[in-house]
Design an enzyme around this catalytic site. Structure first.
Site, PDB file in Angstrom:
ATOM      1  N   HIS A  37       0.756  -1.362   0.224  1.00 22.83           N
ATOM      2  CA  HIS A  37      -0.024  -0.019   0.017  1.00 22.83           C
ATOM      3  C   HIS A  37       0.833   1.320  -0.081  1.00 22.83           C
ATOM      4  CE1 HIS A  37      -3.755  -2.196   0.428  1.00 22.83           C
ATOM      5  NE2 HIS A  37      -3.152  -3.033   1.592  1.00 22.83           N
ATOM      6  N   ARG A  45       0.414   7.687 -12.018  1.00 23.22           N
ATOM      7  CA  ARG A  45      -0.826   7.555 -11.437  1.00 23.22           C
ATOM      8  C   ARG A  45      -1.848   7.341 -12.400  1.00 23.22           C
ATOM      9  NH1 ARG A  45      -1.812  11.776  -6.826  1.00 23.22           N
ATOM     10  NH2 ARG A  45      -3.485  10.284  -6.511  1.00 23.22           N
ATOM     11  N   LYS A  64      -5.886  -9.347  -8.041  1.00 24.07           N
ATOM     12  CA  LYS A  64      -6.300  -8.469  -6.767  1.00 24.07           C
ATOM     13  C   LYS A  64      -7.388  -7.626  -7.401  1.00 24.07           C
ATOM     14  CE  LYS A  64      -5.669  -6.444  -2.318  1.00 24.07           C
ATOM     15  NZ  LYS A  64      -4.393  -6.066  -1.450  1.00 24.07           N
ATOM     16  N   CYS A 105      -6.246   1.148  -7.471  1.00 25.04           N
ATOM     17  CA  CYS A 105      -6.152   0.425  -8.639  1.00 25.04           C
ATOM     18  C   CYS A 105      -7.329  -0.447  -8.449  1.00 25.04           C
ATOM     19  CB  CYS A 105      -4.953  -0.270  -8.811  1.00 25.04           C
ATOM     20  SG  CYS A 105      -3.493   0.632  -9.021  1.00 25.04           S
ATOM     21  N   ILE A 127      -7.599   8.380   5.013  1.00 30.63           N
ATOM     22  CA  ILE A 127      -7.705   7.045   5.022  1.00 30.63           C
ATOM     23  C   ILE A 127      -7.739   6.403   6.388  1.00 30.63           C
ATOM     24  CG2 ILE A 127      -5.946   7.173   3.055  1.00 30.63           C
ATOM     25  CD1 ILE A 127      -3.756   6.583   5.028  1.00 30.63           C
ATOM     26  N   HIS A 138      -2.630  -2.454   7.886  1.00 32.18           N
ATOM     27  CA  HIS A 138      -3.840  -3.069   7.318  1.00 32.18           C
ATOM     28  C   HIS A 138      -4.424  -1.699   6.627  1.00 32.18           C
ATOM     29  CE1 HIS A 138      -7.698  -4.842   5.851  1.00 32.18           C
ATOM     30  NE2 HIS A 138      -8.311  -3.789   6.578  1.00 32.18           N
TER      31      HIS A 138
END
Length: 147
Positions: A37, A45, A64, A105, A127, A138
């Site tokens: 991450h 980007r 993923k 993504c 976030i 995580h």
């Protein structure tokens, strides 16, 4: 002369022996979080960026569905867990007080086997991350900030 060790001393010595194991586990989980991450200085980007970084980080076997990369300074992310830039959000989750540049993504669909194709979504937002022992471990992909 026979020396008798107190139970407290034995517990202390056992604790010293186990501490490196806990630190190693925290370090592994933090490094894994960074691999999945974190990208300090992204190039582009755009969709090509997502296709490349997802493959380079080993996130395409199988493809993923969604993954977000946080851009900027690792210390700013860690500060969320240390309460300098974060507030409790339930359980071990913390929500950042400040916005971060992120690239999400999203798999475009089709087969879950490579080659994987991704769509890039750039944003600046707060976030939510999971913390353990003061370390980010995580990223909560389910958190969608209200606009």
């Amino acid at each position: 002369m026979v020396m008798v060790l107190s139970p407290l001393f034995l517990v202390f010595m056992l604790g010293l022996g186990l501490t490196p194991l806990a630190l190693d586990q925290d370090d592994y989980r933090y490094r894994h979080f960074l691999t999945q991450h974190y990208d300090a200085k992204p190039k582009g980007r755009d969709d090509k960026y997502c296709n490349n970084i997802m493959q380079n980080r080993g996130l395409t076997r199988p493809c993923k569905d969604t993954n977000t990369f946080i851009h900027g300074n690792k210390n700013d992310i860690k500060a969320i867990c240390e309460d300098r830039n974060g507030e409790p959000y339930g359980g071990n989750l913390k929500i950042s007080r400040s916005a971060f540049q992120v690239t999400t993504c999203k798999h475009k669909g089709g087969s879950s086997r490579p080659p994987c194709k991704y769509r890039a979504i750039k944003s600046s937002r707060v976030i939510v991350i999971g913390c353990e022992n003061g370390w980010p471990v995580h990223f909560d992909e389910s958190f969608i900030p209200s606009r």
